[in-house]
Design a protein around this motif. Structure first.
Motif, PDB file in Angstrom:
ATOM      1  N   LEU A  28       0.812  -1.221   0.000  1.00 54.86           N
ATOM      2  CA  LEU A  28       0.000   0.000   0.000  1.00 54.86           C
ATOM      3  C   LEU A  28       0.844   1.269   0.000  1.00 54.86           C
ATOM      4  N   PHE A  31       1.167   3.404  -3.204  1.00 51.98           N
ATOM      5  CA  PHE A  31       0.091   4.291  -3.645  1.00 51.98           C
ATOM      6  C   PHE A  31       0.105   5.543  -2.780  1.00 51.98           C
ATOM      7  N   ASN A  33      -1.600   8.243  -2.751  1.00 51.97           N
ATOM      8  CA  ASN A  33      -2.840   8.952  -2.459  1.00 51.97           C
ATOM      9  C   ASN A  33      -3.650   8.315  -1.331  1.00 51.97           C
ATOM     10  N   ILE A  34      -3.107   7.317  -0.646  1.00 47.59           N
ATOM     11  CA  ILE A  34      -3.816   6.676   0.459  1.00 47.59           C
ATOM     12  C   ILE A  34      -3.743   7.568   1.695  1.00 47.59           C
ATOM     13  N   ASP A  35      -4.894   7.794   2.310  1.00 54.60           N
ATOM     14  CA  ASP A  35      -4.981   8.578   3.539  1.00 54.60           C
ATOM     15  C   ASP A  35      -4.811   7.628   4.721  1.00 54.60           C
ATOM     16  N   TRP A  36      -3.644   7.652   5.362  1.00 54.03           N
ATOM     17  CA  TRP A  36      -3.335   6.726   6.450  1.00 54.03           C
ATOM     18  C   TRP A  36      -4.068   7.079   7.731  1.00 54.03           C
ATOM     19  N   PHE A  41      -7.091   1.935   6.865  1.00 55.41           N
ATOM     20  CA  PHE A  41      -5.640   2.117   6.762  1.00 55.41           C
ATOM     21  C   PHE A  41      -5.022   2.540   8.089  1.00 55.41           C
TER      22      PHE A  41
END
Length: 90
Positions: A28, A31, A33-36, A41
């Motif tokens: 992950l 990527f 643009n992933i909002d952790w 997430f």
């Protein structure tokens, strides 16, 4: 099944699931643009980051690439192999 075999099977299963979570976490990160901070997430990050931070503290990123998850996964696999071999010695 005796208690030692049950314990070792449980530990090996836990290590296997945790290894899959680490691999999923590493994949992950590719990527951006992933909002952790959003679920699921954030939960994944809270589960895996404490273990990864142990290795990040003494293995700096090389050329912007974090190789600490590789060592973390190798150590988990070694532990799994050692634990699965315990019932043979008891």
């Amino acid at each position: 099944m005796n208690s030692i075999a049950l314990l070792t099977t449980t530990l090996v299963t836990f290590i296997t699931i945790y290894t899959y979570l680490l691999i999923f976490r590493v994949l992950l990160t590719w990527f951006p643009n992933i909002d952790w901070y959003s679920q699921p997430f954030a939960a994944l990050s809270q589960l895996t980051d404490p273990y990864l931070n142990v290795f990040r503290s003494f293995i700096p990123p090389l050329g912007g690439m974090d190789i600490s998850p590789i060592l973390a996964i190798i150590l988990l696999q070694l532990a799994s192999g050692l634990i699965s071999g315990l019932p043979a010695f008891v």
